[in-house]
Write a protein that holds these residues in place. Sequence first.
Motif, short mmCIF file in Angstrom:
data_model
loop_
_atom_site.label_atom_id
_atom_site.label_comp_id
_atom_site.label_asym_id
_atom_site.label_seq_id
_atom_site.Cartn_x
_atom_site.Cartn_y
_atom_site.Cartn_z
N LEU A 67 0.82 -1.21 0.00
CA LEU A 67 0.00 0.00 0.00
C LEU A 67 0.86 1.26 0.00
CD1 LEU A 67 -2.74 -1.02 2.60
CD2 LEU A 67 -3.03 -0.82 0.12
N SER A 68 1.88 1.28 0.83
CA SER A 68 2.70 2.49 0.93
C SER A 68 3.52 2.70 -0.34
CB SER A 68 3.61 2.42 2.15
OG SER A 68 4.48 1.32 2.09
N LEU A 69 4.07 1.62 -0.92
CA LEU A 69 4.82 1.78 -2.17
C LEU A 69 3.89 2.26 -3.29
CD1 LEU A 69 7.58 1.38 -3.60
CD2 LEU A 69 6.78 -0.88 -4.25
N ALA A 70 2.70 1.70 -3.37
CA ALA A 70 1.75 2.11 -4.41
C ALA A 70 1.36 3.58 -4.25
CB ALA A 70 0.51 1.23 -4.35
N SER A 71 1.11 4.02 -3.01
CA SER A 71 0.72 5.41 -2.81
C SER A 71 1.87 6.36 -3.08
CB SER A 71 0.18 5.60 -1.39
OG SER A 71 1.14 5.27 -0.42
N LEU A 72 3.08 5.99 -2.70
CA LEU A 72 4.23 6.83 -3.00
C LEU A 72 4.51 6.88 -4.50
CD1 LEU A 72 6.52 5.72 -0.05
CD2 LEU A 72 5.61 8.02 -0.40
N ALA A 73 4.26 5.77 -5.19
CA ALA A 73 4.40 5.76 -6.65
C ALA A 73 3.37 6.70 -7.28
CB ALA A 73 4.25 4.35 -7.19
N TYR A 91 -0.30 3.70 8.21
CA TYR A 91 -1.42 3.57 7.30
C TYR A 91 -2.02 4.92 6.92
CZ TYR A 91 -1.25 -1.36 8.61
OH TYR A 91 -0.84 -2.65 8.82
N VAL A 92 -1.71 5.95 7.70
CA VAL A 92 -2.18 7.30 7.38
C VAL A 92 -1.57 7.78 6.07
CG1 VAL A 92 -2.17 9.72 8.13
CG2 VAL A 92 -2.66 7.91 9.77
N LEU A 93 -0.30 7.43 5.84
CA LEU A 93 0.41 7.90 4.65
C LEU A 93 -0.38 7.60 3.38
CD1 LEU A 93 3.22 8.96 3.45
CD2 LEU A 93 3.68 6.55 3.07
N CYS A 94 -0.89 6.38 3.26
CA CYS A 94 -1.62 5.98 2.04
C CYS A 94 -2.83 6.89 1.83
CB CYS A 94 -2.08 4.54 2.16
SG CYS A 94 -0.81 3.38 2.68
N GLY A 95 -3.63 7.06 2.89
CA GLY A 95 -4.81 7.89 2.77
C GLY A 95 -4.47 9.34 2.50
N ALA A 96 -3.42 9.85 3.14
CA ALA A 96 -3.06 11.26 2.97
C ALA A 96 -2.62 11.55 1.53
CB ALA A 96 -1.94 11.62 3.94
N ILE A 97 -1.86 10.66 0.95
CA ILE A 97 -1.42 10.87 -0.44
C ILE A 97 -2.62 10.86 -1.38
CG2 ILE A 97 -0.18 9.81 -2.37
CD1 ILE A 97 1.98 9.00 -0.37
#
Length: 246
Positions: free
Chosen positions: A108-114, A154-160
């Motif tokens: 999830l985090s890699l996908a959101s950062l991508a 898990y906040v990172l994914c939603g924030a992005i």
Amino acid sequence: MTTASGTTAAARRPGRRAITILSWAAFLVGAFAYRLGFGLCSEFFFEDETQIFLIGLRHHATGAWPYFGADVVWTFSQIPGALQGLLVGVPMDLVPVPEAPFVLLNVLSLASLALLAWYIRRRLPEVPRWLVWGWLLFIPWTLQYSTHVINPSYVLCGAIVFFVGFFEASPRFRRRIVPAGAAYFMMGAAVFWIMQIHMSWPLLGPFVLFAFWSERREGAKSFGVALLGFAAGAALTGSLLVPTFW
């Protein structure tokens, strides 16, 4: 002569494209492996990490629905909603090993950062690709808070997802990289994602209000699309709150 040169160049393009695709695939696989290893090697059994893991483990071990998430210490309560428990517990349902939640989190985090890197490059193409991707995937903050199981990770994914949606939803900032309806959908889904993870979600309220306030000048049809998009996104993640309040 020109035709022969053009044919040769055209023949080389598929090979170069394949090399580019393989290079990017190798980079992303390497980044994922590094980030996953960093998360697995991080200090784990502090109080917060233990609590988040046990919320999901309880769901996995008993099958009980996780009505609440993390503790809110100063109010002696818990964050409502099942999302946190499912994000930790469902991976162990699929692959019953304790490392499973780490794998999902890092996906999830890699996908959101991508997504964020892609969006920055679309808005600021003059910024070098290597700088954007390398900076986002390996800066200490994202390594610390998006690779090991603790609720801010898990906040990172939603924030992005929220802020990419916000910049494309608000008429003042949008570049039409993402359709407006999809942008509002992203905002709605992200608000109710973060609502079940962390107490910082009210900070998103002014951004939502600003986007809708700006949208009103675009006409009734545009405003209606925005409202429907936001409602659909909110229903997607917000539905996990319904059993708790029921």
